[in-house]
Scaffold this motif. Sequence first.
Motif, PDB file in Angstrom:
ATOM      1  N   GLN A 408      65.051  64.337  -5.759  1.00 16.92           N
ATOM      2  CA  GLN A 408      65.548  64.054  -7.098  1.00 16.92           C
ATOM      3  C   GLN A 408      64.433  63.599  -8.022  1.00 16.92           C
ATOM      4  O   GLN A 408      63.371  63.151  -7.582  1.00 16.92           O
ATOM      5  CB  GLN A 408      66.644  62.980  -7.044  1.00 16.92           C
ATOM      6  CG  GLN A 408      67.939  63.461  -6.365  1.00 16.92           C
ATOM      7  CD  GLN A 408      69.021  62.414  -6.433  1.00 16.92           C
ATOM      8  OE1 GLN A 408      68.762  61.240  -6.223  1.00 16.92           O
ATOM      9  NE2 GLN A 408      70.248  62.829  -6.716  1.00 16.92           N
ATOM     10  N   VAL A 409      64.730  63.694  -9.312  1.00 12.95           N
ATOM     11  CA  VAL A 409      63.846  63.164 -10.335  1.00 12.95           C
ATOM     12  C   VAL A 409      64.671  62.228 -11.228  1.00 12.95           C
ATOM     13  O   VAL A 409      65.797  62.553 -11.599  1.00 12.95           O
ATOM     14  CB  VAL A 409      63.203  64.299 -11.171  1.00 12.95           C
ATOM     15  CG1 VAL A 409      64.264  65.203 -11.791  1.00 12.95           C
ATOM     16  CG2 VAL A 409      62.308  63.714 -12.267  1.00 12.95           C
ATOM     17  N   VAL A 453      75.580  62.213 -24.482  1.00 18.95           N
ATOM     18  CA  VAL A 453      74.782  62.130 -23.255  1.00 18.95           C
ATOM     19  C   VAL A 453      75.698  62.017 -22.033  1.00 18.95           C
ATOM     20  O   VAL A 453      75.525  62.714 -21.025  1.00 18.95           O
ATOM     21  CB  VAL A 453      73.817  60.931 -23.324  1.00 18.95           C
ATOM     22  CG1 VAL A 453      73.243  60.618 -21.947  1.00 18.95           C
ATOM     23  CG2 VAL A 453      72.698  61.215 -24.300  1.00 18.95           C
ATOM     24  N   LYS A 454      76.661  61.124 -22.123  1.00 16.48           N
ATOM     25  CA  LYS A 454      77.585  60.907 -21.012  1.00 16.48           C
ATOM     26  C   LYS A 454      78.302  62.189 -20.614  1.00 16.48           C
ATOM     27  O   LYS A 454      78.363  62.561 -19.434  1.00 16.48           O
ATOM     28  CB  LYS A 454      78.601  59.831 -21.411  1.00 16.48           C
ATOM     29  CG  LYS A 454      79.758  59.679 -20.441  1.00 16.48           C
ATOM     30  CD  LYS A 454      80.824  58.768 -21.022  1.00 16.48           C
ATOM     31  CE  LYS A 454      82.074  58.762 -20.141  1.00 16.48           C
ATOM     32  NZ  LYS A 454      83.152  57.933 -20.729  1.00 16.48           N
ATOM     33  N   ALA A 462      75.542  64.603 -12.715  1.00 19.26           N
ATOM     34  CA  ALA A 462      74.344  63.771 -12.581  1.00 19.26           C
ATOM     35  C   ALA A 462      74.714  62.296 -12.588  1.00 19.26           C
ATOM     36  O   ALA A 462      75.706  61.887 -13.204  1.00 19.26           O
ATOM     37  CB  ALA A 462      73.369  64.068 -13.712  1.00 19.26           C
ATOM     38  N   MET A 463      73.906  61.500 -11.897  1.00 17.13           N
ATOM     39  CA  MET A 463      74.053  60.041 -11.952  1.00 17.13           C
ATOM     40  C   MET A 463      73.385  59.542 -13.229  1.00 17.13           C
ATOM     41  O   MET A 463      72.339  60.060 -13.651  1.00 17.13           O
ATOM     42  CB  MET A 463      73.403  59.403 -10.735  1.00 17.13           C
ATOM     43  CG  MET A 463      74.015  59.836  -9.405  1.00 17.13           C
ATOM     44  SD  MET A 463      75.686  59.186  -9.173  1.00 17.13           S
ATOM     45  CE  MET A 463      75.335  57.442  -9.034  1.00 17.13           C
ATOM     46  N   TYR A 464      73.966  58.505 -13.860  1.00 11.68           N
ATOM     47  CA  TYR A 464      73.365  57.934 -15.059  1.00 11.68           C
ATOM     48  C   TYR A 464      73.799  56.486 -15.187  1.00 11.68           C
ATOM     49  O   TYR A 464      74.755  56.037 -14.539  1.00 11.68           O
ATOM     50  CB  TYR A 464      73.766  58.728 -16.306  1.00 11.68           C
ATOM     51  CG  TYR A 464      75.247  58.687 -16.614  1.00 11.68           C
ATOM     52  CD1 TYR A 464      75.775  57.723 -17.482  1.00 11.68           C
ATOM     53  CD2 TYR A 464      76.129  59.590 -16.037  1.00 11.68           C
ATOM     54  CE1 TYR A 464      77.117  57.672 -17.769  1.00 11.68           C
ATOM     55  CE2 TYR A 464      77.488  59.552 -16.310  1.00 11.68           C
ATOM     56  CZ  TYR A 464      77.976  58.597 -17.174  1.00 11.68           C
ATOM     57  OH  TYR A 464      79.318  58.543 -17.458  1.00 11.68           O
ATOM     58  N   GLU A 479      69.585  60.823 -13.285  1.00 14.33           N
ATOM     59  CA  GLU A 479      68.961  61.490 -12.142  1.00 14.33           C
ATOM     60  C   GLU A 479      69.480  62.908 -12.019  1.00 14.33           C
ATOM     61  O   GLU A 479      70.675  63.151 -12.191  1.00 14.33           O
ATOM     62  CB  GLU A 479      69.258  60.737 -10.837  1.00 14.33           C
ATOM     63  CG  GLU A 479      68.541  59.408 -10.715  1.00 14.33           C
ATOM     64  CD  GLU A 479      68.808  58.745  -9.365  1.00 14.33           C
ATOM     65  OE1 GLU A 479      69.623  59.292  -8.601  1.00 14.33           O
ATOM     66  OE2 GLU A 479      68.202  57.696  -9.088  1.00 14.33           O
ATOM     67  N   LEU A 480      68.560  63.842 -11.706  1.00 12.08           N
ATOM     68  CA  LEU A 480      68.920  65.239 -11.478  1.00 12.08           C
ATOM     69  C   LEU A 480      68.244  65.730 -10.204  1.00 12.08           C
ATOM     70  O   LEU A 480      67.191  65.205  -9.808  1.00 12.08           O
ATOM     71  CB  LEU A 480      68.478  66.115 -12.656  1.00 12.08           C
ATOM     72  CG  LEU A 480      69.192  65.869 -13.995  1.00 12.08           C
ATOM     73  CD1 LEU A 480      68.453  66.573 -15.114  1.00 12.08           C
ATOM     74  CD2 LEU A 480      70.635  66.366 -13.925  1.00 12.08           C
ATOM     75  N   ASN A 481      68.831  66.724  -9.572  1.00  8.30           N
ATOM     76  CA  ASN A 481      68.216  67.321  -8.385  1.00  8.30           C
ATOM     77  C   ASN A 481      67.012  68.154  -8.807  1.00  8.30           C
ATOM     78  O   ASN A 481      67.086  68.937  -9.756  1.00  8.30           O
ATOM     79  CB  ASN A 481      69.225  68.204  -7.644  1.00  8.30           C
ATOM     80  CG  ASN A 481      70.371  67.403  -7.070  1.00  8.30           C
ATOM     81  OD1 ASN A 481      70.195  66.251  -6.676  1.00  8.30           O
ATOM     82  ND2 ASN A 481      71.555  67.995  -7.017  1.00  8.30           N
TER      83      ASN A 481
END
Length: 487
Positions: A408-409, A453-454, A462-464, A479-481
């Motif tokens: 992830q990044v 954004v949400k 994605a997690m945020y 976070e994105l893969n």
Amino acid sequence: MKADRFSIKWKLYAYLIGFVGIMLIILWIFQVVSLERFYKGIKTSSIKKAAYTIVKNIDHEELDQLLERLASQNDMEVKIVDATGQVLYEATGAPGERIQIIPRNDLYAYYHKTLEGGEALSFINEEDIRPFIHEDRAFIGKMPPYGEKVMESLIYTQMVTMNNGVQVMLFLTTRLTPVQATVDTLRVQLIYITLILLVVAILIALFISKKISKPIMKITHTAGELGKGNYNIVFEGTGYREIRELNDTLNYAARELSKVETLRRELVANVSHDLRTPLTMIIGYGEMIRDLPGEDTPDNVQVIIDEASRLSMLVTDLLELSKLQDGEMTLSFKRFNLTQSIKEILERYTKLIEQQGYELNFLYEEEVYIEADELKISQVLYNLINNAINYTGLDKKVTIRQLVTRDQVKIEIIDTGEGIDKEQQPYVWERYYKIDKTHKRAQIGTGLGLSIVKNILEQHHAMYGVVSEKGKGSNFWFELNRRSKER
């Protein structure tokens, strides 16, 4: 529907009374109507079981003792008869009681009748009530009809083959006690029991139906107030667990509706403010250019263009947010360089950095590729950077940090502003949510950025989140893969 006309109170009352009525009907059927049938069924089953035992032990050397025990136990007479009607063995149920004498011819007839089917079962009357009426005297009162049964016997016969090949007949008979007197007694008792149970059932049904329906009716009344827009009401119905759980759910719904109503009012007020401000400036500068000679300068015209662009941006954001929330926006996934995309976005803030002294720093160690909708992820970055610029501290410093793990990044946008209280952090993603409740016109953007954004990040799965402390700035992240550089 007609069934909906009745309240739950009266429905419960009807169900309980109906249940008691059904129980009473079943009781009457078993205790009165079918008592004789059940009695005969039990006696038949008992005599057949005794016959089965005798058949299994027909050649036993102590057969006579077995016959006496079975006869005594089941209150019956047992005979074993040969083909000529001769009695080989016999036993009676009660000690000292004289064994019933059955003519040999009758036993012979029973033998050959049973021989045809292997077994036979019959009920016979032992005696009848004969008419006895004096010529000069009539009886007064309810009299039994002539010929009514007084005593009835059950006779069961079965063919048995002994070890020596001789076929004998097993003859079992037992008297059936008349149950009419018992039925009459039970009928009188059941009449009183029925009346008592009906009265008790009515009282209990009224109590239970009222007990169950009262909290529901109270909740219904309170829900009516909620439907009228009174979100400050509290549901207080009690009585049982389901009602308590329903109260908790409705109280939660009331609180959430109150929040939504508050946000709706704030949204209308804020959008109106953001629409009015550029319109006022456009009208003001337009009238100035029209009425005052020499005021049609490029700077004044640029103000009108900038405010019109801001209006267009606000309307576009509102429409896009509506599409995102309705699920009408489709994503176009492709593999692209996220690091390079962030660099290109930051280059567009050059004018802001030069004119207003903002400092935007991008920290990264390697270039990262992801597979996502490049346009929408760029929009996420724009909105988060704009939000950081609007709320950063006096040092006007904003940091964009890229953190890479194996799969992830993580992108962090950090400002040095006043920060956000922990209890308010979940709400910053709502449209126009304000920490200080004082509307502030954004330096950049429309105030809808975090809500957009949400919705975009949720469509990317994605997690945020946001990490912030009061007085220490805020860190918005997602976070994105990641994907490898090669396909």
